[in-house]
Design an enzyme around this catalytic site. Structure first.
Site, short mmCIF file in Angstrom:
data_model
loop_
_atom_site.label_atom_id
_atom_site.label_comp_id
_atom_site.label_asym_id
_atom_site.label_seq_id
_atom_site.Cartn_x
_atom_site.Cartn_y
_atom_site.Cartn_z
N HIS A 1 6.20 -39.33 -20.82
CA HIS A 1 6.75 -38.21 -21.37
C HIS A 1 7.24 -38.32 -22.75
O HIS A 1 6.77 -37.74 -23.55
CB HIS A 1 6.94 -37.60 -20.67
CG HIS A 1 6.82 -36.79 -19.11
ND1 HIS A 1 5.78 -37.37 -18.27
CD2 HIS A 1 5.93 -35.61 -18.86
CE1 HIS A 1 5.08 -36.25 -17.19
NE2 HIS A 1 5.15 -35.22 -17.66
N GLN B 1 -7.89 9.71 6.03
CA GLN B 1 -7.62 8.42 6.17
C GLN B 1 -7.67 8.13 8.21
O GLN B 1 -8.70 7.04 8.55
CB GLN B 1 -5.81 8.29 6.08
CG GLN B 1 -6.09 8.13 4.66
CD GLN B 1 -6.23 6.78 3.64
OE1 GLN B 1 -6.43 5.94 4.17
NE2 GLN B 1 -6.89 7.24 2.81
N ASP C 1 -11.69 7.39 -3.62
CA ASP C 1 -12.49 6.85 -2.99
C ASP C 1 -13.56 5.84 -3.38
O ASP C 1 -14.75 5.03 -3.05
CB ASP C 1 -12.53 6.99 -1.00
CG ASP C 1 -11.79 6.75 -0.10
OD1 ASP C 1 -10.67 5.74 -0.54
OD2 ASP C 1 -11.30 7.20 0.53
N HIS D 1 -10.87 6.73 9.63
CA HIS D 1 -11.46 4.55 9.56
C HIS D 1 -10.80 4.34 10.74
O HIS D 1 -12.14 3.79 10.85
CB HIS D 1 -10.40 4.28 8.16
CG HIS D 1 -10.82 4.19 6.68
ND1 HIS D 1 -11.92 4.30 6.66
CD2 HIS D 1 -10.57 5.56 5.91
CE1 HIS D 1 -11.90 4.55 5.38
NE2 HIS D 1 -11.35 5.09 4.30
N GLU E 1 -0.56 2.01 0.21
CA GLU E 1 -1.71 2.00 -0.36
C GLU E 1 -2.36 3.23 -1.13
O GLU E 1 -2.79 2.76 -2.22
CB GLU E 1 -3.04 1.67 0.59
CG GLU E 1 -4.67 1.08 -0.04
CD GLU E 1 -5.29 1.63 1.35
OE1 GLU E 1 -5.53 1.72 2.65
OE2 GLU E 1 -6.88 0.79 0.99
N HIS E 2 -2.19 4.36 -0.67
CA HIS E 2 -2.22 5.90 -1.32
C HIS E 2 -1.48 6.49 -1.10
O HIS E 2 -0.78 6.80 0.00
CB HIS E 2 -3.43 6.08 -0.40
CG HIS E 2 -4.97 5.93 -0.38
ND1 HIS E 2 -5.10 4.75 1.18
CD2 HIS E 2 -6.05 5.39 -1.17
CE1 HIS E 2 -6.60 4.29 0.99
NE2 HIS E 2 -7.30 4.36 -0.51
#
Lengths: 430, 430
Positions: A420, A259, A361, A262, A327-328
């Site tokens: 209506h 991670q 991934d 990145h 996220e993960h």
């Protein structure tokens, strides 16, 4: 070196709250620059797109060369080695099989009163896919965005990618072709988002835009939201690993660094119930950093945003995990199911010691476009559902209208909406 | 008087494109005012919320009186007549039954390689519901937003409603109670959105905010998007009616006016294949306008945005309907199924001569929160799906990792991500 927290410490809650509140993104104020580009492309179409491409990408194009042509796809095809192509095909096929299961099912039924209700799903007709240029131009992301769109039944998947100085990543072209992308244009930035949203002479407009991008692209997507649909605005990537002391510290260190490499703003967090293991992982991280090609990026991410949290029992990691809403999430223990059952907020969960997040991934089959920055508390990863929409269907015959009409009239009157009420009453001769 | 178009006219395409492009909303630029309010509430919490409530709603509150209490719910209960209460309960029950069918189903399976994949749905823990004050404070909208949230399993549904001069609509309180709203605060505007997104001493934060509001509320929702999830930004309401000449012109006129009375920016469009019928409907509209309580609003909407379009065959109305992508679509013909099958873009479809759209507003069971302004091309009405999120689950054992790992390594290397490659290779002793 990442920070170390201990859940037993008296100041733990305060430090954990500070960790939750960490802002990892510098928000550049590019709104007014983007607004001007959008307005210009909307007004001048192709001419504006070509001007910005010349200015920002140092590339002179014409309407005829905006679109990537067959010859370039063929050249890219030749430039990619067989091993990588085979891996892309494996990934594409696995993503496709998994996403086929996500296709929603129409529902149409008649209730006890005889009212017919239904929901019908249809694909969005045209979708734009933004792919960043340069080092963030990932063929795997092309597959993860385009394959679900085609599985959903989108007629036109239109990809845009900036090609600074004319350089284009052949892997991205090959992935686009494998994924079934219908049109590909070499344009990026806010001008690409504008072209997709408003259309130009050469690029027909789309109805929704997905895919990651820099601050300009993100701001442009926010600004065209409404004219078209957009996906989430993705932030820096993150992983949370729950691991007991029986793991190989080198495996867990490698996952934390996968991670961290990145982006300097990425975040890797380990929660463990074993202090000696925590120390061993920290040492392994330092060791592995020395031989990583992207070691400088990973080191900065680990130093600035990494964290190791000690708990007395991994069950007590669950409330922390749910507040982090990562996220993960990796659950690296011998019997992961009980912990798995307690996770409420996470984009994706990787179960057991032999499921590194990296499998997800690329070739797991599930999607790698996932909610970041704690947004897994309220949103989901990309799926076929992002490329379809639902139309509700209602049918009452005269008998059902007699049964339900008076209640509708009562509510319309209570809300002060006379027309209506009349629209129902007139059919009931009331 | 609405405009009249004829698909056979040579200038039809140009006039239809102009109709599509009609901008019905004045976009007020309130962004910077809203930004200041959000920052202030974030910094000062309750104190700021109370200050803005005093200034904008002329109402002096304390943290203790921000929340609507049991006594007020009971008083509201007494103030509502039995007929209206029964109608609200009927509506609530029908909305609940229909939305129960929308609950997504978890999926977990093992593929041919032995890889375990899955998707697990969980409810968002806390959701905020904005309800406008004054004449737009509709109890039906409370039901349409809150019931699906409770069906989804949201733990905390937190409603906010402005009460200018302290006036609160008892129907809104009764609807909130019937729908299962957990907390209700008398605060509106951007300050209410800020309180929901960031939390104050009295109002705990939520993870997603839904519900309609004015320009300030819409701008505030856009600005807090990311911190929390938001639903769509709703525009003025609209209806498209496909009707043959066998309808009662008065019924169709009543349906057109039911939309038009919402707002001067609402839009009502009729497409028919019968010129004499079109003229009869136009006459009926003018006649009915004279006796409508909200006739002035309806007349302005019909005059400024209404349209009657003549086609030679109703089948040729379908491409026009799909380009308009209306929020509401009525198909008023004897055999509606063939036309229904050809609709791709619409929020909700009302099938047959005895299904006025108004039934869907209140008691049909389907949701009345629907995509406006042509956004049915890319988005759906509100549903249980808006209150849940999906976590993907992936599990590979050592054998599956050996099968898939080399492809993951190949792609990681192709993308220049060395730590990604290592995270897999280290487990395979590569």
């Amino acid at each position: 070196m990442a920070i170390r927290l201990n859940a037993a410490d008296p100041d733990f809650e305060a430090r954990f709250v500070a960790l939750l509140a960490t802002k990892r993104e510098v928000s550049e104020d590019v709104d007014s620059a983007v607004r001007a580009i959008l307005a210009d492309v909307r007004a001048r179409g192709d001419a504006a797109v070509l001007d910005y491409t010349k200015r920002f990408d140092r590339l002179e194009l014409t309407p005829a060369t905006l679109r990537v042509g067959e010859a370039e796809f063929e050249a890219a095809d030749k430039a990619v080695d067989e091993r990588t192509r085979a891996a892309l095909i494996l990934a594409r096929d696995r993503i496709r099989s998994h996403h086929e299961r996500q296709k929603p099912v129409d529902d149409r039924y008649v209730d006890a009163l005889g009212v017919e209700l239904g929901a019908r799903w249809t694909a969005i007709e045209a979708v734009g896919l933004y792919v960043p240029g340069g080092t963030a131009s990932y063929p795997s992301s092309v597959l993860m965005n385009a394959v679900p769109a085609k599985v959903a039944g989108v007629d036109r998947v239109v990809m845009v990618v900036p090609t600074p100085d004319g350089v284009i990543n052949p892997l991205v072209l090959v992935a686009a072709r494998l994924a079934g992308v219908d049109e590909l244009y070499r344009v990026g930035g806010a001008q690409a988002i504008a072209a997709l949203a408003y259309g130009t002479e050469t690029i027909k407009p789309v109805y929704k835009i997905v895919g990651p991008g820099n601050a300009y692209v993100a701001a442009a997507k926010r600004q065209v939201f409404g004219t078209v649909g957009i996906d989430m605005i993705a932030g820096p990537s993150e992983v949370l690993i729950l691991a007991d002391g029986d793991n190989d510290p080198d495996w867990i260190a490698a996952d934390l660094l996968a991670q961290a490499e990145h982006d300097t703003a990425a975040q890797s967090i380990l929660i463990t119930d074993d202090a000696a293991f925590a120390t061993a992982v920290e040492a392994a991280v330092e060791r592995q950093l020395k031989t990583l090609p992207r070691g400088e990026t990973a080191a900065a991410s680990w130093r600035d945003y990494g964290a190791v949290i000690l708990v007395d029992d991994l069950a007590n990691a669950l409330p922390l995990a749910n507040r982090l809403a990562p996220e993960h999430l990796e659950i690296a223990v011998a019997d992961p199911e009980p912990l798995l059952a307690g996770v409420r907020n996470a984009g994706a969960i990787f179960v057991g010691r032999s499921t590194p997040e990296v499998i997800g991934d690329y070739v797991g089959g599930s999607n790698h476009v996932l909610p970041t920055a704690r947004s897994a508390r309220f949103s989901s990863g990309l799926s076929v559902l992002d490329f379809v929409k639902r139309t509700s269907i209602l049918r009452t015959g005269p008998e059902q209208l007699r049964a339900l009409g008076p209640a509708a009239i009562a509510l319309a009157e209570a809300e002060g909406l006379g027309a209506h009420a009349r629209s129902v009453a007139i059919r009931l001769n009331l």
